[in-house]
Design an enzyme around this catalytic site. Structure first.
Site, PDB file in Angstrom:
ATOM      1  N   ASP A 177       0.904  -1.155   0.000  1.00  0.00           N
ATOM      2  CA  ASP A 177       0.000   0.000   0.000  1.00  0.00           C
ATOM      3  C   ASP A 177       0.936   1.196   0.000  1.00  0.00           C
ATOM      4  O   ASP A 177       1.557   1.506   1.015  1.00  0.00           O
ATOM      5  CB  ASP A 177      -0.881   0.012   1.246  1.00  0.00           C
ATOM      6  CG  ASP A 177      -1.875   1.169   1.210  1.00  0.00           C
ATOM      7  OD1 ASP A 177      -1.530   2.239   0.660  1.00  0.00           O
ATOM      8  OD2 ASP A 177      -2.992   1.024   1.715  1.00  0.00           O
ATOM      9  N   HIS A 178       1.063   1.838  -1.173  1.00  0.00           N
ATOM     10  CA  HIS A 178       2.152   2.816  -1.285  1.00  0.00           C
ATOM     11  C   HIS A 178       1.959   4.021  -0.360  1.00  0.00           C
ATOM     12  O   HIS A 178       2.919   4.727  -0.072  1.00  0.00           O
ATOM     13  CB  HIS A 178       2.371   3.243  -2.739  1.00  0.00           C
ATOM     14  CG  HIS A 178       1.280   4.072  -3.305  1.00  0.00           C
ATOM     15  ND1 HIS A 178       0.179   3.530  -3.886  1.00  0.00           N
ATOM     16  CD2 HIS A 178       1.118   5.410  -3.371  1.00  0.00           C
ATOM     17  CE1 HIS A 178      -0.626   4.494  -4.292  1.00  0.00           C
ATOM     18  NE2 HIS A 178      -0.075   5.648  -3.994  1.00  0.00           N
ATOM     19  N   GLU A 216      -8.416  13.885  -5.117  1.00  0.00           N
ATOM     20  CA  GLU A 216      -7.699  13.799  -6.388  1.00  0.00           C
ATOM     21  C   GLU A 216      -8.355  14.722  -7.406  1.00  0.00           C
ATOM     22  O   GLU A 216      -9.570  14.950  -7.339  1.00  0.00           O
ATOM     23  CB  GLU A 216      -7.747  12.373  -6.930  1.00  0.00           C
ATOM     24  CG  GLU A 216      -7.114  11.338  -6.022  1.00  0.00           C
ATOM     25  CD  GLU A 216      -7.202   9.943  -6.630  1.00  0.00           C
ATOM     26  OE1 GLU A 216      -6.150   9.417  -7.008  1.00  0.00           O
ATOM     27  OE2 GLU A 216      -8.302   9.394  -6.739  1.00  0.00           O
ATOM     28  N   HIS A 240      -6.099   2.457   1.417  1.00  0.00           N
ATOM     29  CA  HIS A 240      -5.320   3.638   1.802  1.00  0.00           C
ATOM     30  C   HIS A 240      -5.895   4.379   3.020  1.00  0.00           C
ATOM     31  O   HIS A 240      -5.188   4.674   3.977  1.00  0.00           O
ATOM     32  CB  HIS A 240      -5.226   4.628   0.643  1.00  0.00           C
ATOM     33  CG  HIS A 240      -4.698   4.022  -0.622  1.00  0.00           C
ATOM     34  ND1 HIS A 240      -3.606   3.179  -0.637  1.00  0.00           N
ATOM     35  CD2 HIS A 240      -5.089   4.132  -1.908  1.00  0.00           C
ATOM     36  CE1 HIS A 240      -3.371   2.802  -1.886  1.00  0.00           C
ATOM     37  NE2 HIS A 240      -4.263   3.364  -2.669  1.00  0.00           N
TER      38      HIS A 240
END
Ligand code: NAD
Length: 484
Positions: A177-178, A216, A240
């Site tokens: 999970d970046h 976003e 996230h």
């Protein structure tokens, strides 16, 4: 403040899906930067494997173009670039067949860390694991890195965990999970557990509420098919936002090690109350002027999939009972703006009287843009006009605070890939965490799928649907602005 680079022993890394968008945009540039930083030693081997027919020379050209397009300009040292590219290998391989597997197996070393990055669609995660085993590449030195999405509900996540577990132990599986690799997210732990200042106040007695926003500006882009089968809840909240929620809410682990940290995160997920329908707002962007809306993007006029979600969550434990967590994420919003805001309660009594206004401290952890942290404090407004109060930020933008070396702070993929090689799973999701997160989100999704309700429309470029504002207003609170 120079960042220290500790080289890792030579390793083999295979990027399955090495010609794909993620590999070209993130993984290869990340590897190149670690190479330039001196973290990879001579003999390290990077192999890309994908279905496209090409040889290593053509692949190097593809990566060179990707570095031009996606890499940071400061790393363009011609010699290093040449040496990095020359070291890349490419194998044409079919994840669901036999083509390429013997060639790949022959390239792998026996006596060193081997990392297999699954940068392919989720339907291929199982077949890749099976073939790695079949072709003798799943020994003790092997690790697999699994991209999102990890399942689309509890049942599929469980099935995938079982498939992977047939050939790899949990300590060999790195579910990425970046968000967890971001500098600020780790700083969140440093700030909480490295300072005396915050932790005593980190509970429902002092914290009024917490807001987590991931906004976003992009729409669904090239992922329309996938997105229209997922939506914001599956694509963003289940992973996230819930990971951020865990880090902000967890108890201090006894030590900073993978098991201890992940045990505490799991306890948070398990303490989440079910969310009642009244505490959730789903939205879908509509076109404005000549810009198309969601339905046009996914070419499905009847789509009831959400591109925005706002919800109120409660954690039923001693620390957080009574403190709501408001989560919000969406596409095509006013700005690309992700942050966690810890909003403290007002002082119990104002000695300055009602005219001084109402003030409270807000600790903001900014994930993007300008990774950093600021603490809003109340001070006297300068000047002779008596005691007027004003809120000002104590701002720590990392690139300013750390000086020129801040540019060298690795991005999320750099750090996470190196953690895989070092065998550190702290910033990766454990199988039981992922399943617990689905167990929380599944009933929410099932509820609205059963209702068939359409999401509320919101304008592209706005802060989301009005109903999301109302979710806060009715509690006497408001969302922080999504700033340009
Ligand atoms: P992509 O479609 O651009 O690339 C897919 C890659 O898989 C290509 O290299 C293709 O050749 C390879 N491939 C497809 N079928 C194959 C087969 N049978 N055998 C061998 N190789 C095969 O996809 P992407 O956007 O790079 O995404 C890869 C993974 O990363 C997905 O799981 C996606 O959900 C995840 N992910 C992507 C992003 C992103 O920004 N692109 C972000 C987060 C997660």
């Amino acid at each position: 403040m120079a960042s220290r680079v500790i080289p890792v022993d030579p390793f083999d890394l295979v990027v399955f899906g090495g010609t794909g968008d993620l590999a070209r945009r993130k993984i290869l540039p990340a590897l190149f930067r670690r190479y330039c930083a001196g973290q990879m030693q001579a003999g390290t081997r990077i192999v890309a494997a994908a279905r496209t027919e090409m040889d290593s020379a053509a692949y190097r050209e593809m990566v060179a173009a990707a570095l031009d397009e996606f890499d940071t300009p400061h790393a363009h040292d011609a010699d290093q670039r040449r040496a990095f590219l020359d070291g890349l290998h490419y194998v044409t391989l079919d994840a669901t067949g036999t083509q390429g597997w013997e060639e790949l197996a022959a390239l792998m070393s026996r006596d060193r860390i081997k990392a297999y990055y699954f940068s392919v669609g989720p339907a291929l995660f199982g077949p890749l694991a099976e073939r790695l085993h079949e072709y003798g590449m799943s020994d003790d030195e092997a690790r697999i890195v699994v991209e999102k999405p990890f399942g689309r509900d509890l049942e599929s996540a469980r099935a995938l965990n079982l498939t992977l577990a047939r050939h790899f132990t949990e300590s060999q599986i790195y579910r990425i999970d970046h968000y967890l690799g971001k500098e600020t997210v780790q700083n969140l732990m440093a700030i909480r557990f490295g300072n005396m200042l915050f932790e005593p106040l980190w509970n429902s007695q002092y914290v009024d509420h917490i807001q987590i926003t991931v906004a976003e500006t992009v729409g669904v882009g090239g992922r329309a098919d996938y997105y229209d089968r997922s939506g914001a809840m599956r694509d963003m909240v289940q992973n996230h936002l819930m990971q951020l929620l865990c880090l902000i809410a967890m108890e201090p682990p006894a030590k900073f090690d993978p098991s201890a940290v992940r045990d505490e995160k799991l306890k948070v997920i398990r303490a989440l109350d079910p969310v009642v329908p009244n505490d959730i707002v789903r939205g879908q962007y509509r076109g404005v002027d000549d810009k198309p809306g969601y339905a046009e993007h996914v070419e499905n006029a009847a789509s009831t999939v959400e591109s925005f979600i706002a919800l109120k969550a409660h954690i039923s434990n001693w620390r957080w009972a009574g403190t709501p967590f408001y989560l919000r994420t969406g596409k095509r919003l006013r700005a690309r703006n992700s942050e966690i805001a810890v909003v403290f309660k007002e002082a119990p009594h104002s000695i300055f009287g009602a005219e001084a206004g109402r003030h409270r401290n807000i600790l903001t952890i900014r994930l993007q843009p300008n990774e950093g942290i600021d603490l809003g404090v109340t001070i006297k407004e300068p000047g002779p006009g008596g005691m007027r109060l004003v809120d000002v930020p104590l701002d720590m933008t990392f690139t300013e605070a750390l000086g020129p070396d801040a540019e060298d702070v690795p991005d999320a993929y750099e750090r996470l890939i190196m953690d895989v090689i070092r065998g550190n799973q702290t910033l990766f999701m454990r199988g039981d965490e992922v399943e617990a997160a689905w167990a929380w989100t599944d009933p929410i999704i099932a509820d609205w799928e059963a209702s068939g309700d359409a999401p509320f429309a919101y304008d592209s470029g706005s802060a989301g649907p009005e109903e999301a504002l109302a979710l806060m207003h009715r509690d006497g609170r408001r969302w922080r602005e999504i700033r340009l």
